[in-house]
Design an enzyme around this catalytic site. Sequence first.
Site, mmCIF file in Angstrom:
data_model
loop_
_atom_site.group_PDB
_atom_site.id
_atom_site.type_symbol
_atom_site.label_atom_id
_atom_site.label_comp_id
_atom_site.label_asym_id
_atom_site.label_seq_id
_atom_site.Cartn_x
_atom_site.Cartn_y
_atom_site.Cartn_z
ATOM 1 N N THR A 1 -5.862 -1.810 7.255
ATOM 2 C CA THR A 1 -6.034 -3.257 7.302
ATOM 3 C C THR A 1 -7.424 -3.628 7.800
ATOM 4 O O THR A 1 -7.783 -4.802 7.803
ATOM 5 C CB THR A 1 -4.982 -3.886 8.233
ATOM 6 O OG1 THR A 1 -5.084 -3.278 9.537
ATOM 7 C CG2 THR A 1 -3.576 -3.665 7.686
ATOM 8 N N ARG B 1 6.463 -8.495 1.457
ATOM 9 C CA ARG B 1 7.316 -8.092 2.583
ATOM 10 C C ARG B 1 7.965 -9.304 3.237
ATOM 11 O O ARG B 1 9.146 -9.288 3.593
ATOM 12 C CB ARG B 1 6.498 -7.311 3.597
ATOM 13 C CG ARG B 1 7.308 -6.807 4.794
ATOM 14 C CD ARG B 1 6.417 -6.067 5.763
ATOM 15 N NE ARG B 1 5.860 -4.860 5.149
ATOM 16 C CZ ARG B 1 4.862 -4.167 5.674
ATOM 17 N NH1 ARG B 1 4.307 -4.555 6.812
ATOM 18 N NH2 ARG B 1 4.414 -3.079 5.083
ATOM 19 N N ASP C 1 -1.261 6.189 6.741
ATOM 20 C CA ASP C 1 -1.305 4.758 7.025
ATOM 21 C C ASP C 1 -2.197 4.486 8.234
ATOM 22 O O ASP C 1 -2.296 5.315 9.147
ATOM 23 C CB ASP C 1 0.108 4.245 7.288
ATOM 24 C CG ASP C 1 0.208 2.735 7.153
ATOM 25 O OD1 ASP C 1 -0.743 2.105 6.653
ATOM 26 O OD2 ASP C 1 1.244 2.168 7.557
ATOM 27 N N LYS D 1 0.829 -1.213 0.000
ATOM 28 C CA LYS D 1 0.000 0.000 0.000
ATOM 29 C C LYS D 1 0.863 1.264 0.000
ATOM 30 O O LYS D 1 0.597 2.196 -0.754
ATOM 31 C CB LYS D 1 -0.932 -0.022 1.211
ATOM 32 C CG LYS D 1 -1.967 -1.156 1.155
ATOM 33 C CD LYS D 1 -2.937 -1.104 2.328
ATOM 34 C CE LYS D 1 -2.303 -1.615 3.601
ATOM 35 N NZ LYS D 1 -2.030 -3.059 3.572
ATOM 36 N N THR D 2 1.885 1.293 0.826
ATOM 37 C CA THR D 2 2.779 2.456 0.847
ATOM 38 C C THR D 2 3.541 2.582 -0.465
ATOM 39 O O THR D 2 3.704 3.687 -1.001
ATOM 40 C CB THR D 2 3.766 2.344 2.023
ATOM 41 O OG1 THR D 2 3.060 2.163 3.238
ATOM 42 C CG2 THR D 2 4.636 3.589 2.107
#
Length: 380
Positions: free
Chosen positions: A197, A256, A148, A103-104
Amino acid sequence: MAIISSKQPAADAEQPPQERKKRTPKQPSSPTQLASANSEILQAEITNTEEKIQEESLRPSSIAEYIGQKDLKGVLDIAIQAAKVRQESLDHLLLYGPPGLGKTTMSLILATEMGVNCKITAAPALERPRDIVGILMALQPGDILFIDEIHRLPRITEEILYPAMEDFRLDITLGKGATAKIRSIPLPRFTLVGATTKVGSLTAPLRDRFGLVQKLRFYEVDELTLIVQRTAEILKTAVTPAGAAEIARRARGTPRVANRLLKRVRDYAQVKGYAEIDGTIASAAMEIYNVDPLGLDWVDRLLLTTMAEQFNGGPVGLEALAASTGEDSHTIEEVYEPYLLQIGYLQRTPRGRVVTAAARKHLGLSGGTDSGEQLSFLEE
């Protein structure tokens, strides 16, 4: 009788008034001055060292380099081209999904594609109204503001965002009581990108103000394999296709995690003196780190084994499972359960958690009648 005070004498007590006045910092007296002071922090110049760090970053810098999320890329590519044709800023975007899916990274890519700056912050850091006011007033036309965990915004901060998102204005209350006045300050047109999330935790007024609402899905093994190969190239680490695929299978569908596992395998290969990472080396390294072929770590296996052996497969309550394993109930529910549910190794019922037959088979345990299937991203 002498009186001893616990307070230290003021450092300026012996200084002349001129010196004390000189040392007194000047406080911003208006919202504009406050934003100007904050902008010195938010818009710090990038040094050569920082540019080098960014070049070595594992994040892709364009949509063409971004691997996976084909549907999302298609939607955003159309939005970018349309905004460029109209010479407007992008519409506000809400990205939701499990952590670690990019997302970032996507917000940074949007800023690069639009040729604007991207300001990154987190909702818990915006606990006071002046925090969001300073950021908003420092934005330039077309800039992207990435928040975020946006579902954790304080209520006051969220209400300040309403007119900022819709009408691009900032309403500030000056004074108190009967003399209070509301001053509206125009803002440049910007794009708010929110990441969460827990999309269900967002209030309806905030969620409805986003023009684009997109979900990020888990990655397939072939997509993660390409990500591992790209990361290995950036890290100057030799890896075979079989080695990259072995790491990708254990990455729980998350880039990640894949990058983290690659770094650990790289450590193992360097210490053991291997020049190249193949499937055998990757598998041996994962055994040391207690990550099995499906990406389960020792805590995942502990939870499933405890349920299968001590509670006869379930159903078992969350608190009883936490007490039996020594893990925090919140950690079990938020960290471990989602993946076990996703791959069909765990089921939630009104009476409690139940281990499936697929989990028993994977752990080599007998019993169970469920024939749950695994997700495609776990298959070879």
